[in-house]
Design a protein around this motif. Structure first.
Motif, mmCIF file in Angstrom:
data_model
loop_
_atom_site.group_PDB
_atom_site.id
_atom_site.type_symbol
_atom_site.label_atom_id
_atom_site.label_comp_id
_atom_site.label_asym_id
_atom_site.label_seq_id
_atom_site.Cartn_x
_atom_site.Cartn_y
_atom_site.Cartn_z
ATOM 1 N N TYR A 20 11.819 3.211 -7.256
ATOM 2 C CA TYR A 20 10.763 3.280 -6.253
ATOM 3 C C TYR A 20 9.678 4.228 -6.736
ATOM 4 N N VAL A 21 8.460 4.007 -6.269
ATOM 5 C CA VAL A 21 7.343 4.908 -6.571
ATOM 6 C C VAL A 21 6.797 5.459 -5.258
ATOM 7 N N GLN A 22 6.419 6.732 -5.296
ATOM 8 C CA GLN A 22 5.850 7.367 -4.107
ATOM 9 C C GLN A 22 4.546 8.037 -4.479
ATOM 10 N N TYR A 23 3.467 7.611 -3.839
ATOM 11 C CA TYR A 23 2.181 8.266 -3.996
ATOM 12 C C TYR A 23 2.073 9.381 -2.968
ATOM 13 N N PRO A 24 1.226 10.371 -3.190
ATOM 14 C CA PRO A 24 1.156 11.535 -2.287
ATOM 15 C C PRO A 24 1.005 11.139 -0.831
ATOM 16 N N ASN A 25 1.834 11.773 -0.006
ATOM 17 C CA ASN A 25 1.800 11.582 1.442
ATOM 18 C C ASN A 25 2.007 10.125 1.863
ATOM 19 N N GLN A 26 2.758 9.401 1.083
ATOM 20 C CA GLN A 26 3.072 8.018 1.429
ATOM 21 C C GLN A 26 4.570 7.782 1.334
ATOM 22 N N GLY A 27 4.992 6.649 1.860
ATOM 23 C CA GLY A 27 6.396 6.262 1.749
ATOM 24 C C GLY A 27 6.695 5.746 0.361
ATOM 25 N N LEU A 28 7.835 5.125 0.206
ATOM 26 C CA LEU A 28 8.266 4.625 -1.089
ATOM 27 C C LEU A 28 7.970 3.139 -1.220
ATOM 28 N N GLN A 29 7.543 2.755 -2.408
ATOM 29 C CA GLN A 29 7.271 1.355 -2.693
ATOM 30 C C GLN A 29 8.245 0.880 -3.763
ATOM 31 N N ALA A 44 -0.020 7.632 -11.933
ATOM 32 C CA ALA A 44 0.380 8.997 -11.604
ATOM 33 C C ALA A 44 0.981 9.031 -10.205
ATOM 34 N N ALA A 45 2.241 9.435 -10.127
ATOM 35 C CA ALA A 45 2.972 9.414 -8.853
ATOM 36 C C ALA A 45 4.357 10.001 -9.088
ATOM 37 N N GLU A 46 5.157 10.004 -8.028
ATOM 38 C CA GLU A 46 6.563 10.425 -8.123
ATOM 39 C C GLU A 46 7.412 9.159 -8.179
ATOM 40 N N TYR A 47 8.372 9.153 -9.072
ATOM 41 C CA TYR A 47 9.224 7.987 -9.254
ATOM 42 C C TYR A 47 10.679 8.365 -8.973
ATOM 43 N N PHE A 48 11.334 7.515 -8.196
ATOM 44 C CA PHE A 48 12.716 7.754 -7.811
ATOM 45 C C PHE A 48 13.599 6.595 -8.250
ATOM 46 N N CYS A 49 14.688 6.949 -8.886
ATOM 47 C CA CYS A 49 15.742 6.002 -9.193
ATOM 48 C C CYS A 49 16.764 6.085 -8.057
ATOM 49 N N THR A 55 17.526 -5.486 0.371
ATOM 50 C CA THR A 55 16.574 -4.507 -0.146
ATOM 51 C C THR A 55 16.090 -3.639 1.004
ATOM 52 N N GLN A 56 15.900 -2.353 0.717
ATOM 53 C CA GLN A 56 15.324 -1.439 1.700
ATOM 54 C C GLN A 56 13.821 -1.363 1.479
ATOM 55 N N TYR A 57 13.086 -1.502 2.583
ATOM 56 C CA TYR A 57 11.641 -1.339 2.557
ATOM 57 C C TYR A 57 11.287 -0.120 3.394
ATOM 58 N N PHE A 58 10.399 0.699 2.839
ATOM 59 C CA PHE A 58 10.119 1.986 3.435
ATOM 60 C C PHE A 58 8.802 2.002 4.196
ATOM 61 N N GLY A 59 8.795 2.806 5.254
ATOM 62 C CA GLY A 59 7.566 3.061 5.973
ATOM 63 C C GLY A 59 6.720 4.079 5.224
ATOM 64 N N PRO A 60 5.498 4.304 5.676
ATOM 65 C CA PRO A 60 4.576 5.224 4.999
ATOM 66 C C PRO A 60 4.867 6.687 5.274
#
Lengths: 111, 117
Positions: free
Chosen positions: A36-45, A86-91, B105-110
């Motif tokens: 997953y990737v997380q941009y500042p102040n956002q959830g995970l994509q 540029a972001a935070e990445y989570f395994c 799959t898990q989908y995340f909120g903002p």
């Protein structure tokens, strides 16, 4: 319980260079693995996921990851970094229905 | 792709008040949702599993009477932080499960940024 370990809390690459973010897993059963990737102040994509089909998984934004059982690894790669990466990445690994996350890797892309 | 929303995105409240955060799956039904908490520069920590039509399952160390979870429909879960204190200030993220088995799959909120003064 299954777990993942991300090596390197910070990674810096130059724009256009190869991106390699490391993730190793610990599991007694075939794991389901995610990046997953997380941009500042956002959830995970969700970038991509491995579910025991092809060992090389292609995701969004040009990222891919290869599942290597012999190395218990699921490293994330991208051939050419963009500033927007540029972001935070989570395994993460799936434990029943829950996800267990690694500690995260902050990717910095230098111009 | 699957979309999960959270409301509000940011909330500031006084110590001792209660705050409700909503998590909605916009284009799919989710019998299971999760609530996470994330401190600055840290990973996500699972707080609880929200199950539609039944009680939530809390992780060890999470006070169920302080963090009230209600999953009243297949598209909505709410987290209420009761009698909030400054140490409850954090980034709260929900997720919803779509699909089952191998395709689950898990989908995340903002996320919701909570600041307790």
């Amino acid at each position: 319980a299954q777990s993942v370990t991300q090596l390197g809390s910070h990674v810096s690459v130059s724009e256009g260079a190869l991106v390699l973010l490391r993730c190793n897993y610990s599991s007694s059963v075939p794991p389901y693995l995610f990046w997953y990737v997380q941009y500042p102040n956002q959830g995970l994509q969700l970038l991509l996921k491995y579910t025991s089909a092809a060992t090389l998984v292609k995701g969004i934004n040009g990222f891919e990851a290869e599942f290597k059982k012999s190395e218990t690894s699921f490293h994330l790669t991208k051939p050419s970094a963009h500033m927007s990466d540029a972001a935070e990445y989570f395994c993460a690994v799936r434990n029943e229905r829950q996800l267990t996350f690694g500690s995260g890797t902050q990717l910095t892309v230098l111009p | 792709g699957a979309v999960v929303s959270q409301h509000p995105s940011r909330v500031i409240c006084k110590s001792g008040t209660s705050v409700k955060i909503e998590c909605r799956s916009l284009d799919f039904q989710a019998t299971t949702m999760f609530w996470y908490r994330q401190f600055p520069k840290q990973s996500l920590m699972l707080m609880a599993t929200s199950n539609e039509g039944s009680k939530a399952t809390y992780e060890q160390g999470v006070e169920k009477d302080k963090f009230l979870i209600n999953h009243a429909s297949l598209t909505l879960s709410t987290l209420t932080v009761t009698s909030a204190h400054p140490e409850d200030s954090s980034f709260y993220i929900c997720s919803a499960i779509r699909g089952g088995g191998i395709i689950e799959t898990q989908y995340f909120g903002p996320g919701t940024r909570l600041l307790v003064l």
